[in-house]
Design an enzyme around this catalytic site. Structure first.
Site, short mmCIF file in Angstrom:
data_model
loop_
_atom_site.label_atom_id
_atom_site.label_comp_id
_atom_site.label_asym_id
_atom_site.label_seq_id
_atom_site.Cartn_x
_atom_site.Cartn_y
_atom_site.Cartn_z
N SER A 29 0.81 -1.23 0.00
CA SER A 29 0.00 0.00 0.00
C SER A 29 0.84 1.28 0.00
CB SER A 29 -0.94 0.01 1.20
OG SER A 29 -0.21 0.03 2.40
N LYS A 45 -6.96 3.59 8.35
CA LYS A 45 -6.05 4.59 7.78
C LYS A 45 -6.70 5.97 7.76
CE LYS A 45 -3.60 1.21 4.90
NZ LYS A 45 -3.35 0.71 3.54
#
Length: 785
Positions: free
Chosen positions: A690, A733
């Site tokens: 990511s 996140k």
């Protein structure tokens, strides 16, 4: 009967050299000994008739085959070569065409040759005389054999005492050996072996061996018989004494504690209305108990088992609170937010209301530490009106912890499931299996495999604990499990559970939780009254942003406790009567701000970009730094990066080199430079795809010598063709970005659907950009700052 002829007049000299041979199959005859025989075959009867008409002397040979089927035509190789000549003392014929004989041995002989097969066997023989040396050894062997034989007669009830008297009267050692050999319980082969020994000294030794072996057998049998008789006598004596004691107690009007205990168990078993299989096992154990003495070790084992089986809630349960409004109120009182778990519980109540026989769900609350997973289980039990029991599975490695130990082991107990049901006192409690992701396995078994049956409503209605060894219905129990991460849970076990994610709280949610729950609780814990301490909203927000950065609330509650302790100390010393906690005096109690954000300073130079990372404790900001130096095509990666993250950096560099002209970068930059990519917090291992978007943006910023837009963070996986692929952990996140004050987020287009899980307040505070291509990321990152 025929007339008799005395064998005392017979010697080897007047015994014929040719003898009719009569086979023996289940007996052996020794010289001077008497043996009864029954003759059935025609040829043998003819042999006897002719012998009686002559001198009544026959030769007896033992058959090797021990089979009477061949008696009429026994070939010479089926008979031993050495036998005994005998005189027929008596003969009698019966009505069923049988001939009964009484014969007495005369002497040993050895067959030289067979002279006739029909109508019966005849053979020429050599008569064998005993070889005897009269010395001390022979005398000693004779005396020893006589003593041992006396002991055998004493231990053998089947031998009359007259046999011992007869043996003592025999003077010749050879005759004594033959007499003992013919009397004791020896095999035909052993007796034939003795018969073939002409040396008296050797014969005594061989007979003595057989006698000693027989003696050992008799002594062992006698010992066993004595032990059995002793045990039976002891038990009979104990039973008799107990019956007497019982009668005495009845006369005195005293109660028998043992019988009272057994009666109590009988009453409990009858009142419990146990399932059929459990009732049979309980009654069987009770019957065993009634036959035991209280002092025996098995008595305690039996009473412990009966205690367990009679104390379990077989049919005892609590009534569910099906008032959905009341249940919603209870859940809201105990926890702020957590809408998904609350909604699921209320749905379960609605189904129970419409279909009372429905089975309980298996829920798994997954999320970072401190998000309220365990306390939510207790709140659910309160909302349902059920009993609550929690089991911590962290570090459990023994399967017996779940299923229990078998009763054969010393100190055996049921597993934690059955123990929990007993403590709860209900067959439908809320059962919290805490930290299910931390279950281990070793040589003692795999507890997670044992949980497969427990956590399956289609199987757990017949859950069998090893200790109880009878099925117990767990289908009414509502099992709730908790986990920080799902990856360590075996797939088969995870498949049985409905996972509900508790991913953390926003700043606004934390402020409300602190004011509603944490401050009142810590105030009470530290003996403070409501008017002695007060927190302003700014102070609470300062504690959240400046001293904690977590998805949960544990560290936040510790900081609130630190402030309460400081205020309590001041009040106890009499320095103040009350304290108002504000932004200005928070540092007085907690020290300098520990989490000053450096994002503006760290991203103010080219080559630095902010990414977002997922951790087991929630989301985190991830700074990626890139720099260039003189060199030639070198790429250095530091910061404890995993293989996947290293590959993402290589892919990012390859994309830039391929599209350098379009990005406005010198196409030959890599020929004269070395690139170094570093991710701070170097002591922490990092991995995953990511960060690919962030690495590519940081490299582009470095090579373009242009800073990235302020308060911008991003996440996403890249391909060599410049596409942006979706990643996981979006909610964690985004919440981490919101806690850090990020205003703009770049996310993969395919993750747009994950915004449904993001609180509305967070969506309003952050500007989201969803992209499919890296070119779009570059244009957004370098737009006007």
């Amino acid at each position: 009967m025929t007339d008799q002829r005395s064998p005392l007049d017979m010697t080897t000299d007047n015994i014929p050299e040719t003898l009719p041979i009569l086979p023996l199959f289940d007996a052996a005859l020794f010289p001077k000994m008497v043996l009864p025989l029954v003759v059935m075959q025609d040829d043998s009867i003819k042999l006897v008739d002719q012998a009686m008409a002559k001198d009544r002397i026959v030769g007896l040979l033992v058959s090797k085959t021990q089979s009477k089927e061949k008696e009429s035509k026994a070939p010479q190789n089926d008979l031993f070569a050495i036998g005994t000549s005998a005189l027929i003392i008596k003969m009698a014929k019966t009505e069923d065409n049988r001939t009964q004989l009484l014969v007495q041995g005369l002497s040993r002989f050895k067959v030289k040759e067979y002279t006739a097969q029909k109508p019966y066997l005849k053979a020429k023989v050599d008569h064998i005389k005993d070889i005897e040396i009269k010395d001390k050894e022979t005398e000693a062997l004779k005396n020893n054999l006589l003593n041992q034989f006396g002991k055998i007669v004493e231990l053998s009830p089947g031998l009359p005492k007259e046999v011992w008297a007869m043996a003592k009267s025999i003077q010749e050692p050879g005759i004594l050996a033959d007499m003992v050999a013919s009397t004791i319980n020896a095999s035909i082969n052993d007796k034939q072996q003795i018969l073939e020994i002409s040396n008296v000294n050797t014969r005594l030794k061989e007979v003595l061996k057989i006698v000693n072996n027989q003696m050992e057998i008799l002594e062992l049998g006698n010992k066993i018989q004595s032990q059995v008789k002793g045990d039976m006598d002891k038990k009979q004596r104990e039973y008799y004494l107990r019956q007497q004691l019982k009668a005495i107690r009845e006369e005195l009007g005293e109660t028998d504690e043992e019988s009272v205990e057994i009666d109590d168990y009988k009453t409990k078993i009858a009142e419990l209305d146990l399932p059929e299989e459990a009732a049979k096992e309980a009654e069987r154990e009770l019957n065993r108990l009634s036959r035991m003495h209280p002092s025996s070790a098995e008595y305690t084992v039996a009473t412990t088992y009966l205690d367990w089986i009679t104390s379990l809630p077989w049919h005892t349960g609590t009534k569910d609170n099906l008032d959905i409004k009341k249940a919603r109120k209870v859940l809201d009182e105990d926890h702020y937010g957590l809408e998904k778990p609350k909604k699921r519980i209320l749905e379960y109540l609605a189904v129970r209301k419409l279909r009372p026989e429905s089975k309980g769900p298996i829920l798994c609350f997954a999320g970072p530490p401190g998000t309220g997973k365990t306390s939510l289980g207790a709140s659910i039990a309160r909302a349902l009106g059920r009993k609550f029991h929690r089991i911590s599975l962290g570090g459990v490695r023994d399967e017996a912890e779940i299923r229990g130990h078998r009763r054969t082991y010393v100190g055996a107990l049921p597993g934690r499931i059955v123990q929990g049901l007993r403590r709860a006192g209900s067959d439908n409690p809320v059962f919290m299996l805490d930290e299910i992701d931390k279950v281990g396995s070793d040589f003692r078994g795999d507890p997670s495999s044992a949980l497969l049956e427990v956590l399956d409503p289609e199987q757990n209605f017949t859950f069998t604990d090893h200790y109880l060894d009878v099925p117990f219905d767990l289908s009414k129990v509502m099992f709730i499990t908790t986990a920080n991460i799902l990856d360590t849970i075996p797939p088969a076990l995870r498949d049985r559970m409905e996972v509900l994610m508790l991913l953390g709280y926003t700043v606004d949610e934390k402020i409300k939780i602190v004011n509603r729950y944490l401050i009142p609780r810590q105030r009470k814990e530290h003996g403070l009254k409501a008017d002695q301490i007060h927190f302003t909203t700014g102070a609470v927000k300062s504690v959240i942003n400046g001293y904690t950065r977590e998805a949960g609330l544990r560290n936040l509650e510790r900081e609130v406790a630190n402030i309460c302790r400081g205020v309590a100390a001041q009040i106890a010393e009499g320095r103040v009567k009350s304290v108002n906690i504000t932004v200005n005096n928070v540092a007085k109690y907690l020290g300098p701000v520990r989490l000053n954000t450096e994002r503006k300073e760290r991203t103010s130079t080219p080559g630095v970009a902010m990414g977002l990372a997922w951790t087991q404790t929630g989301g985190e900001l991830l700074f990626i730094e890139a720099t260039a130096m003189k060199g030639k095509k070198g790429l250095t990666l530091t910061g404890q990066l995993g293989d996947v993250m290293k590959e993402s950096a290589t892919a990012a560099l390859s994309f830039i080199r391929t599209n350098a002209k379009m990005l406005g970068i010198d196409e030959d930059f890599f020929d004269t430079k070395d690139i170094h990519i570093h991710i701070p917090a170097g002591a922490i291992p990092k991995d995953g795809p990511s960060a690919g978007v962030t690495m590519l943006t940081a490299l582009t910023s470095l090579l373009k010598n242009q800073t990235i837009k302020k308060d911008l963070a991003m996440t996403g996986e890249i391909t060599l063709r410049g596409q942006v692929l979706p990643v996981g952990g979006i909610k964690e996140k985004v919440l981490a970005a919101h806690r850090a004050g990020i205003k703009t987020l770049i996310l993969p287009k395919w993750n747009e659907k994950d915004l449904e899980d993001i609180p509305k307040k967070v969506q309003k505070d952050i500007s989201f950009h969803f992209v499919n291509k890296m070119i779009d990321v570059i244009s957004l990152a370098f737009s006007a700052n």
